[in-house]
Design a protein around this motif. Structure first.
Motif, PDB file in Angstrom:
ATOM      1  N   PHE A 222      89.669  75.784  46.098  1.00 14.63           N
ATOM      2  CA  PHE A 222      89.708  74.341  45.872  1.00 14.63           C
ATOM      3  C   PHE A 222      88.301  73.839  45.600  1.00 14.63           C
ATOM      4  N   ARG A 223      88.211  72.721  44.893  1.00 13.45           N
ATOM      5  CA  ARG A 223      86.955  72.019  44.681  1.00 13.45           C
ATOM      6  C   ARG A 223      86.874  70.877  45.692  1.00 13.45           C
ATOM      7  N   ARG A 224      85.711  70.714  46.299  1.00 14.34           N
ATOM      8  CA  ARG A 224      85.550  69.624  47.263  1.00 14.34           C
ATOM      9  C   ARG A 224      84.430  68.701  46.784  1.00 14.34           C
ATOM     10  N   TYR A 225      84.752  67.416  46.730  1.00  9.46           N
ATOM     11  CA  TYR A 225      83.758  66.408  46.388  1.00  9.46           C
ATOM     12  C   TYR A 225      83.667  65.399  47.523  1.00  9.46           C
ATOM     13  N   ILE A 226      82.435  64.989  47.824  1.00 12.04           N
ATOM     14  CA  ILE A 226      82.182  63.993  48.863  1.00 12.04           C
ATOM     15  C   ILE A 226      81.722  62.713  48.187  1.00 12.04           C
ATOM     16  N   VAL A 227      82.437  61.633  48.416  1.00  9.54           N
ATOM     17  CA  VAL A 227      82.085  60.324  47.876  1.00  9.54           C
ATOM     18  C   VAL A 227      81.566  59.472  49.027  1.00  9.54           C
ATOM     19  N   THR A 228      80.324  58.999  48.903  1.00  8.34           N
ATOM     20  CA  THR A 228      79.685  58.258  49.988  1.00  8.34           C
ATOM     21  C   THR A 228      79.355  56.835  49.543  1.00  8.34           C
ATOM     22  N   VAL A 229      79.581  55.887  50.423  1.00  9.93           N
ATOM     23  CA  VAL A 229      79.324  54.474  50.143  1.00  9.93           C
ATOM     24  C   VAL A 229      78.050  54.042  50.872  1.00  9.93           C
ATOM     25  N   HIS A 230      77.181  53.350  50.114  1.00 12.38           N
ATOM     26  CA  HIS A 230      75.961  52.791  50.706  1.00 12.38           C
ATOM     27  C   HIS A 230      75.944  51.286  50.452  1.00 12.38           C
ATOM     28  N   THR A 231      75.841  50.507  51.507  1.00 11.69           N
ATOM     29  CA  THR A 231      75.845  49.048  51.381  1.00 11.69           C
ATOM     30  C   THR A 231      75.176  48.430  52.597  1.00 11.69           C
ATOM     31  N   ASP A 232      74.443  47.359  52.383  1.00 10.88           N
ATOM     32  CA  ASP A 232      73.793  46.671  53.498  1.00 10.88           C
ATOM     33  C   ASP A 232      74.794  45.872  54.323  1.00 10.88           C
ATOM     34  N   GLU A 233      75.795  45.327  53.630  1.00  8.22           N
ATOM     35  CA  GLU A 233      76.820  44.525  54.294  1.00  8.22           C
ATOM     36  C   GLU A 233      78.176  45.202  54.111  1.00  8.22           C
ATOM     37  N   ALA A 234      79.072  45.017  55.071  1.00  8.23           N
ATOM     38  CA  ALA A 234      80.429  45.512  54.922  1.00  8.23           C
ATOM     39  C   ALA A 234      81.073  44.819  53.713  1.00  8.23           C
ATOM     40  N   VAL A 235      81.720  45.599  52.844  1.00 11.82           N
ATOM     41  CA  VAL A 235      82.277  45.071  51.606  1.00 11.82           C
ATOM     42  C   VAL A 235      83.725  45.533  51.460  1.00 11.82           C
ATOM     43  N   ASP A 236      84.579  44.607  51.090  1.00 13.07           N
ATOM     44  CA  ASP A 236      85.990  44.902  50.863  1.00 13.07           C
ATOM     45  C   ASP A 236      86.195  45.238  49.385  1.00 13.07           C
ATOM     46  N   PHE A 237      86.577  46.463  49.094  1.00 13.51           N
ATOM     47  CA  PHE A 237      86.937  46.832  47.724  1.00 13.51           C
ATOM     48  C   PHE A 237      87.863  48.040  47.745  1.00 13.51           C
TER      49      PHE A 237
ATOM     50  N   VAL B 132      94.271  57.904  43.223  1.00 16.76           N
ATOM     51  CA  VAL B 132      94.372  57.669  44.656  1.00 16.76           C
ATOM     52  C   VAL B 132      93.576  56.411  44.978  1.00 16.76           C
ATOM     53  N   SER B 133      94.190  55.474  45.657  1.00 14.98           N
ATOM     54  CA  SER B 133      93.544  54.200  45.963  1.00 14.98           C
ATOM     55  C   SER B 133      93.290  54.079  47.462  1.00 14.98           C
ATOM     56  N   ILE B 134      92.061  53.739  47.810  1.00 11.89           N
ATOM     57  CA  ILE B 134      91.691  53.542  49.208  1.00 11.89           C
ATOM     58  C   ILE B 134      91.039  52.173  49.323  1.00 11.89           C
ATOM     59  N   GLU B 135      91.732  51.250  49.973  1.00 16.73           N
ATOM     60  CA  GLU B 135      91.208  49.890  50.126  1.00 16.73           C
ATOM     61  C   GLU B 135      90.859  49.657  51.586  1.00 16.73           C
ATOM     62  N   ARG B 136      89.642  49.185  51.819  1.00 17.32           N
ATOM     63  CA  ARG B 136      89.194  48.924  53.171  1.00 17.32           C
ATOM     64  C   ARG B 136      87.897  48.123  53.116  1.00 17.32           C
ATOM     65  N   TRP B 137      87.442  47.696  54.267  1.00 18.52           N
ATOM     66  CA  TRP B 137      86.106  47.139  54.388  1.00 18.52           C
ATOM     67  C   TRP B 137      85.153  48.318  54.553  1.00 18.52           C
ATOM     68  N   TRP B 138      84.354  48.558  53.531  1.00 15.59           N
ATOM     69  CA  TRP B 138      83.473  49.710  53.536  1.00 15.59           C
ATOM     70  C   TRP B 138      82.133  49.328  54.156  1.00 15.59           C
ATOM     71  N   LYS B 139      81.589  50.232  54.939  1.00 14.65           N
ATOM     72  CA  LYS B 139      80.281  49.994  55.541  1.00 14.65           C
ATOM     73  C   LYS B 139      79.360  51.165  55.223  1.00 14.65           C
ATOM     74  N   GLU B 140      78.082  51.008  55.503  1.00 17.58           N
ATOM     75  CA  GLU B 140      77.069  52.015  55.194  1.00 17.58           C
ATOM     76  C   GLU B 140      77.464  53.387  55.754  1.00 17.58           C
ATOM     77  N   GLY B 141      77.425  54.386  54.872  1.00 18.47           N
ATOM     78  CA  GLY B 141      77.669  55.765  55.286  1.00 18.47           C
ATOM     79  C   GLY B 141      79.114  56.193  55.295  1.00 18.47           C
ATOM     80  N   ASP B 142      80.056  55.295  55.028  1.00 14.47           N
ATOM     81  CA  ASP B 142      81.450  55.710  54.943  1.00 14.47           C
ATOM     82  C   ASP B 142      81.591  56.765  53.841  1.00 14.47           C
ATOM     83  N   SER B 143      82.450  57.742  54.078  1.00 10.77           N
ATOM     84  CA  SER B 143      82.599  58.808  53.086  1.00 10.77           C
ATOM     85  C   SER B 143      84.052  59.190  52.900  1.00 10.77           C
ATOM     86  N   VAL B 144      84.330  59.676  51.698  1.00  8.60           N
ATOM     87  CA  VAL B 144      85.651  60.185  51.346  1.00  8.60           C
ATOM     88  C   VAL B 144      85.471  61.611  50.863  1.00  8.60           C
TER      89      VAL B 144
END
Length: 619
Positions: free
Chosen positions: A460-475, A508-520
């Motif tokens: 399998f191929r594995r990819y890590i998607v990481t979110v960087h943000t100063d404020e929690a953001v809903d998207f 694949v859709s993932i909706e949440r309040w994202w904060k610094e360092g969250d990863s998929v």
């Protein structure tokens, strides 16, 4: 939906960076005096006497009727690269070229600026046989417009606008029927540039030119559902349809969009593709789902690959349908990367590089025919420098609070979500546990669990998607599931399993309040699939994930197998230093056949499609 590109996307993928680097070096290597030579000759600024053996040859030779077309491609490529990198040296070179074109236009009377004489256009009106002067002129318009859009050089827009006045006057001299006859001679993407210039300037003259360049003889039958493509030259019509796409974006007229959709249906949906994702043989469209008789030495012209990728990208932005991104992935990996800027293993092949190959042969025991740096300059030479100029494109898109990851490569995108700066990083987890990249054993050898946990190449191929943000953001983060997966893909958010799916027809859709360092983490099961010809299921090619595998052989081979032909291929040279490799070998053929990625083929003879027979029969 908009694409995130330019300075907003940074790439860290080694192969992409290498291609950009060698492409940029090539752009800089070509001397301005040679790039401008045919323009200067036409303007009487230099003499044609004598022979400069160092000058650009092939289609750029002054004896060729398409001379000078490459400069427009060069300008576009320079603009794309500058838009990503801000390279001031490349900007200065482009600015100097624009200055040279401005001088040529002045010496030609203020409107005409070209590497060919004006009479070529009048000759078309007289029905004389001349090699596609409007195709040639489109390249200049394209380059001038791209330089204005991405480099901000205003003089390039002035040159294009003045040259458009010449075309307005010239095209107005003909009746509708007479000009329809002129449009039957390849025009390249003139329609696209009129739409682009209308968008930039708002000038009514471009609406007039859009109307005049409406090619009813092609567009109307397409809207009626007729097959107007079989055995017709492919890259004549693709740029015209790209013009319809841009005209729709600028004017909002649905008819333009309907033409594009009808073309895609006729060219792809109802016609089929090779395992590479590409099409054509000898520059013409194949019959619908009849590819076997078209396996030849001139398949998959590079220009058609590049332009069909552009068309698929437009349709993705209109529909959000991942089908178009699947198509793009195959054509990038087995078209752009298989036909341009090849670099091989210098220990096994000399020379260890290849610039570009016009076609990608699919006939058994074929070889790629690599062009030189100064001796060809055919059409694909131009799309080569454009395709590799900025490889940070086609990866990220945004539609309000929806963020799409469409192609997976080590990269990072910066975007604005309702006033918040958000960075989305993608990296591949290679699961190798070792970064040693050569036989020099001085790499860090930290003991780790990964090296033994994945003793063999992961399936399998594995990819890590990481979110960087100063404020929690809903998207909403939307991840593409490639259609090459072997079984269900799994998606984890911050280490917790959130979805399992084999549906490649959606994101694949993932909706949440994202904060610094969250990863998929997304795991994509990968393996070998056999891809049959649509008109003969006994002929198969092999794909490992998105990569077509080529069998290295100097004679045509038949595969004798029992059952599933993919079981005949087993891993070969699985690991070298720190990397898992895509090498395979047949189990039961005599002699055996080695398989590598098509994009890794340099000068070796190879075979893509194999006749498959049951073992023990007809030997």
């Amino acid at each position: 939906m908009k694409e995130i590109k330019g300075k907003s996307v940074k790439i860290y993928e080694g192969e992409l960076l290498r291609r950009e680097r060698v492409n940029r070096a090539y752009l800089m290597k070509l001397e301005n005096r040679y790039l401008l030579r045919n323009f200067d000759l036409e303007a009487g600024r230099i003499s044609g006497r004598g022979m400069d053996l160092n000058a650009m040859g092939g289609w750029e030779d002054p004896s060729c009727q398409l001379r000078g077309h490459f400069l427009g491609h060069w300008l576009s490529a320079a603009a794309f690269n500058y838009n990503e990198t801000g390279d001031r040296e490349l900007y200065a070179k482009a600015y100097t070229i624009i200055d040279g074109l401005k001088a040529c236009q002045k010496d030609n009377g203020g409107k005409w600026v070209a590497p060919i004489p004006e009479k070529y256009l009048y000759w078309i009106g007289e029905g004389r046989n001349i090699w596609a002067p409007q195709y040639n002129m489109h390249k200049l318009f394209m380059g001038l417009v791209d330089v204005y859009i991405y480099m901000g050089i205003k003089e390039s827009l002035e040159i294009a606008d003045n040259l458009a006045d010449w075309f307005l006057d010239w095209s107005g001299k003909y009746s509708r029927e007479e000009f329809d006859n002129i449009l039957d001679v390849e025009t390249g993407g003139m329609l696209e540039e009129w739409a682009e210039l209308l968008n930039i300037t708002g000038d009514e003259k471009y609406k007039t030119l859009l109307s005049r360049y409406y090619r009813a003889r092609l567009f109307e039958p397409l809207l009626e559902g007729k097959d107007v493509l079989t055995n017709m030259h492919a890259n004549t019509t693709i740029p015209e349809i790209l013009g319809c796409a841009r005209a729709y974006e600028v004017t909002g007229d649905e008819k333009w969009l309907n033409i594009v959709k009808a073309y895609w249906k006729c060219a792809v949906t109802d016609r089929g593709c090779f395992a590479t994702g590409g099409q054509t043989q000898g520059e013409i469209w194949t019959p619908k789902f009849k590819l076997k008789a078209r396996l030849g030495d001139k398949n998959q012209e590079h220009c058609t690959v590049y332009n069909m990728i552009r068309l698929a990208e437009f349709l993705f932005r209109q529909t959000n349908d991942p089908e178009y991104m699947h198509y793009i992935e195959y054509n990038i990996q087995n078209g752009i990367f298989a036909q341009t800027h090849w670099q091989g293993d210098i220990w096994n092949e000399k020379p260890g590089n290849g610039l570009l190959t016009y076609f990608l042969p699919m006939k058994a025991a074929s070889k790629k025919d690599w062009a030189g740096e100064m001796d060809s300059f055919f059409c694909c030479h131009g799309t080569m420098v454009q395709a590799n100029a900025a490889l940070n494109r086609l990866m990220y898109y945004q539609n309000g609070k929806e963020v799409y990851v469409t192609q997976y490569a080590n990269s990072e995108a910066e975007l604005d979500i309702e006033g918040n700066v958000v960075k989305i990083g993608v990296r591949q987890d290679y699961m190798n546990g070792n970064l040693q990249n050569s036989s020099v054993n001085d790499a860090r050898q930290t003991v780790n669990d990964t090296a033994s946990a994945f003793a063999n190449k992961p399936d399998f191929r594995r990819y890590i998607v990481t979110v960087h943000t100063d404020e929690a953001v809903d998207f909403k983060l939307k991840l593409r599931i490639p259609d090459w997966i072997m079984k269900e893909a799994t998606v984890y958010v911050n280490g917790e399993l959130t979805e399992t799916t084999a549906d490649t027809g959606k994101f694949v859709s993932i909706e949440r309040w994202w904060k610094e360092g969250d990863s998929v983490s997304i795991n994509l099961p990968i393996g070998i699939k056999s891809i049959s010809l649509p008109d003969d299921s006994d002929y198969v090619a092999f794909r490992y994930g998105p990569y077509v595998l080529a069998g290295i052989t100097d004679v045509e081979r038949i595969l004798y197998v029992e059952g599933d032909p993919t079981k005949e291929l087993t891993q070969d040279t699985e690991r070298q230093w720190g990397d898992f490799r895509t090498f395979y070998h047949t189990e039961n053929q005599d002699p055996g056949i080695s398989f590598i990625k098509l994009s890794d083929i340099g000068y070796q003879p190879y075979q893509l499609y194999f006749k498959v027979k049951e073992s023990g029969k007809n030997k």
